[in-house]
Motif scaffolding. Structure first.
Motif, PDB file in Angstrom:
ATOM      1  N   PRO A  40       0.796  -1.215   0.000  1.00 52.78           N
ATOM      2  CA  PRO A  40       0.000   0.000   0.000  1.00 52.78           C
ATOM      3  C   PRO A  40       0.836   1.275   0.000  1.00 52.78           C
ATOM      4  CG  PRO A  40      -0.102  -1.060   2.150  1.00 52.78           C
ATOM      5  CD  PRO A  40       0.624  -1.994   1.218  1.00 52.78           C
ATOM      6  N   SER A  41       2.085   1.192   0.449  1.00 49.58           N
ATOM      7  CA  SER A  41       2.916   2.386   0.457  1.00 49.58           C
ATOM      8  C   SER A  41       3.323   2.804  -0.950  1.00 49.58           C
ATOM      9  CB  SER A  41       4.161   2.167   1.321  1.00 49.58           C
ATOM     10  OG  SER A  41       4.997   1.205   0.728  1.00 49.58           O
ATOM     11  N   LYS A  42       3.096   1.956  -1.933  1.00 52.33           N
ATOM     12  CA  LYS A  42       3.465   2.276  -3.303  1.00 52.33           C
ATOM     13  C   LYS A  42       2.278   2.804  -4.110  1.00 52.33           C
ATOM     14  CE  LYS A  42       7.281  -0.969  -3.555  1.00 52.33           C
ATOM     15  NZ  LYS A  42       8.329  -0.220  -3.050  1.00 52.33           N
ATOM     16  N   LEU A  43       1.147   3.072  -3.432  1.00 51.45           N
ATOM     17  CA  LEU A  43       0.007   3.636  -4.132  1.00 51.45           C
ATOM     18  C   LEU A  43       0.389   5.012  -4.675  1.00 51.45           C
ATOM     19  CD1 LEU A  43      -2.852   2.683  -1.667  1.00 51.45           C
ATOM     20  CD2 LEU A  43      -2.464   1.735  -3.927  1.00 51.45           C
ATOM     21  N   PRO A  44       0.039   5.296  -5.919  1.00 52.05           N
ATOM     22  CA  PRO A  44       0.428   6.576  -6.503  1.00 52.05           C
ATOM     23  C   PRO A  44      -0.383   7.726  -5.911  1.00 52.05           C
ATOM     24  CG  PRO A  44      -0.999   5.372  -7.993  1.00 52.05           C
ATOM     25  CD  PRO A  44      -0.731   4.463  -6.827  1.00 52.05           C
ATOM     26  N   PHE A  88      -1.989  12.112   8.922  1.00 52.93           N
ATOM     27  CA  PHE A  88      -3.406  11.851   9.182  1.00 52.93           C
ATOM     28  C   PHE A  88      -3.496  10.653  10.118  1.00 52.93           C
ATOM     29  CE2 PHE A  88      -3.696  14.493   5.511  1.00 52.93           C
ATOM     30  CZ  PHE A  88      -4.962  15.037   5.517  1.00 52.93           C
ATOM     31  N   TRP A  89      -4.254  10.778  11.208  1.00 56.33           N
ATOM     32  CA  TRP A  89      -4.315   9.736  12.228  1.00 56.33           C
ATOM     33  C   TRP A  89      -5.682   9.765  12.916  1.00 56.33           C
ATOM     34  CZ3 TRP A  89      -5.094  11.135  17.372  1.00 56.33           C
ATOM     35  CH2 TRP A  89      -5.005  12.508  17.632  1.00 56.33           C
ATOM     36  N   ALA A  90      -5.940   8.729  13.717  1.00 58.62           N
ATOM     37  CA  ALA A  90      -7.174   8.649  14.509  1.00 58.62           C
ATOM     38  C   ALA A  90      -6.917   7.782  15.733  1.00 58.62           C
ATOM     39  CB  ALA A  90      -8.309   8.059  13.682  1.00 58.62           C
ATOM     40  N   LYS A 145     -15.508  15.265   9.234  1.00 59.91           N
ATOM     41  CA  LYS A 145     -16.338  14.640   8.200  1.00 59.91           C
ATOM     42  C   LYS A 145     -15.510  13.965   7.114  1.00 59.91           C
ATOM     43  CE  LYS A 145     -20.195  17.546   9.142  1.00 59.91           C
ATOM     44  NZ  LYS A 145     -21.302  18.313   8.681  1.00 59.91           N
ATOM     45  N   GLY A 146     -14.198  14.082   7.188  1.00 57.47           N
ATOM     46  CA  GLY A 146     -13.330  13.426   6.218  1.00 57.47           C
ATOM     47  C   GLY A 146     -13.153  14.169   4.909  1.00 57.47           C
ATOM     48  N   ARG A 147     -13.647  15.409   4.819  1.00 55.14           N
ATOM     49  CA  ARG A 147     -13.527  16.172   3.558  1.00 55.14           C
ATOM     50  C   ARG A 147     -12.073  16.508   3.243  1.00 55.14           C
ATOM     51  NH1 ARG A 147     -17.421  15.973   0.207  1.00 55.14           N
ATOM     52  NH2 ARG A 147     -16.464  17.788  -0.730  1.00 55.14           N
ATOM     53  N   VAL A 154      -6.263  10.777   0.692  1.00 51.85           N
ATOM     54  CA  VAL A 154      -5.931   9.791   1.718  1.00 51.85           C
ATOM     55  C   VAL A 154      -6.739   8.520   1.477  1.00 51.85           C
ATOM     56  CG1 VAL A 154      -6.072   9.309   4.204  1.00 51.85           C
ATOM     57  CG2 VAL A 154      -5.262  11.536   3.401  1.00 51.85           C
ATOM     58  N   TYR A 155      -6.054   7.366   1.505  1.00 51.46           N
ATOM     59  CA  TYR A 155      -6.691   6.066   1.310  1.00 51.46           C
ATOM     60  C   TYR A 155      -7.210   5.489   2.624  1.00 51.46           C
ATOM     61  CZ  TYR A 155      -4.530   6.012  -3.318  1.00 51.46           C
ATOM     62  OH  TYR A 155      -4.151   6.317  -4.589  1.00 51.46           O
ATOM     63  N   GLY A 156      -6.506   5.724   3.716  1.00 51.58           N
ATOM     64  CA  GLY A 156      -6.872   5.167   5.016  1.00 51.58           C
ATOM     65  C   GLY A 156      -5.900   5.666   6.074  1.00 51.58           C
ATOM     66  N   MET A 157      -6.175   5.356   7.303  1.00 49.63           N
ATOM     67  CA  MET A 157      -5.340   5.823   8.409  1.00 49.63           C
ATOM     68  C   MET A 157      -4.250   4.807   8.717  1.00 49.63           C
ATOM     69  SD  MET A 157      -6.568   8.738   9.190  1.00 49.63           S
ATOM     70  CE  MET A 157      -7.167   8.980   7.534  1.00 49.63           C
ATOM     71  N   PRO A 158      -3.081   5.213   9.042  1.00 49.33           N
ATOM     72  CA  PRO A 158      -2.524   6.557   8.935  1.00 49.33           C
ATOM     73  C   PRO A 158      -1.879   6.779   7.574  1.00 49.33           C
ATOM     74  CG  PRO A 158      -0.956   5.149  10.052  1.00 49.33           C
ATOM     75  CD  PRO A 158      -2.154   4.288   9.726  1.00 49.33           C
ATOM     76  N   GLU A 159      -1.675   8.038   7.241  1.00 50.07           N
ATOM     77  CA  GLU A 159      -0.904   8.417   6.054  1.00 50.07           C
ATOM     78  C   GLU A 159      -0.056   9.623   6.402  1.00 50.07           C
ATOM     79  OE1 GLU A 159      -2.701   8.641   2.213  1.00 50.07           O
ATOM     80  OE2 GLU A 159      -3.825   6.796   2.534  1.00 50.07           O
ATOM     81  N   THR A 160       1.129   9.687   5.804  1.00 47.45           N
ATOM     82  CA  THR A 160       2.094  10.726   6.128  1.00 47.45           C
ATOM     83  C   THR A 160       2.599  11.370   4.842  1.00 47.45           C
ATOM     84  OG1 THR A 160       2.738   9.468   8.086  1.00 47.45           O
ATOM     85  CG2 THR A 160       4.243  11.193   7.371  1.00 47.45           C
ATOM     86  N   PHE A 161       2.667  12.691   4.842  1.00 47.21           N
ATOM     87  CA  PHE A 161       3.122  13.465   3.689  1.00 47.21           C
ATOM     88  C   PHE A 161       4.323  14.310   4.096  1.00 47.21           C
ATOM     89  CE2 PHE A 161      -1.337  12.642   3.155  1.00 47.21           C
ATOM     90  CZ  PHE A 161      -1.532  12.445   1.800  1.00 47.21           C
TER      91      PHE A 161
END
Length: 197
Positions: A40-44, A88-90, A145-147, A154-161
């Motif tokens: 999943p880390s290779k998702l464009p 992005f986290w929860a 609300k996830g907007r 973002v595909y899902g939690m967590p993601e880092t930019f």
């Protein structure tokens, strides 16, 4: 009575029964392999090389640091002239809990400002999460609300930019960071972002 032979009844072979079952089993195996085998880390990301999407994340209600409210942030505040990280986290996300101590270490090691986006979460649970696992964030915004997550792709939690000093996204990591991904991906991305000023 006639002497005509009785009509033959066709016997269906077992192949007619097994063929649909085998096709179904093959499809299940193919989908299972695709789901487990992909990284999943290779998702464009269509956002690489582009400015951060125009978003505004309100502060996490009741979150304090040094007895002062921790602010939220806007995408415009990410163009600081230095690299920054947005995570992005929860609190309900188990992989987020696994990576949080690593983010604390990453912030201390790199000195890069981290901005957190709390995704579709209860403020009390989010504050408890940060109290338990550590708060490496300069600012913590909320995305109830996830907007904002949609805007960021973002595909899902967590993601880092990782963003450069101009506020452009130069790297995206899908899933929890690990010691290995920090060494092999995030730290090199921070170095690259520093050179893109």
């Amino acid at each position: 009575m006639t002497n005509e032979p009785a009509p033959r009844t066709r016997k269906r072979g077992i192949g007619w029964v097994l063929t649909p079952v085998l096709v179904f089993a093959g499809l299940v195996a193919l989908f299972a392999f695709a789901l487990q085998g992909g990284d999943p880390s290779k998702l464009p990301s269509a956002l690489l090389g582009k400015p951060a999407p125009v978003t505004e994340f309100a502060s996490l209600e009741g979150l304090l640091a040094d007895e002062k409210p921790v602010p939220g942030f806007t995408s415009g505040e990410l163009a600081t002239g230095k690299p920054v990280i947005v995570n992005f986290w929860a609190s309900w996300c188990a992989p987020c809990a696994e990576e949080q101590p690593l983010l604390v270490q990453l912030q201390k090691r790199s000195g890069v400002a981290l901005y957190g986006v709390n995704y579709k979460d209860d403020p009390v649970a989010a504050r408890r999460f940060l109290g338990r696992y550590g708060n490496p964030f300069t600012a913590v915004g909320t995305d109830p609300k996830g907007r904002g997550a949609i805007e960021w792709g973002v595909y899902g939690m967590p993601e880092t930019f990782v963003l450069n000093g101009k506020g452009e996204i130069v790297f995206k990591h899908v899933g929890p960071v690990s010691v290995q991904s920090i060494e092999q991906q995030l730290m090199p991305a921070i170095v690259r972002a520093s050179s893109l000023q």
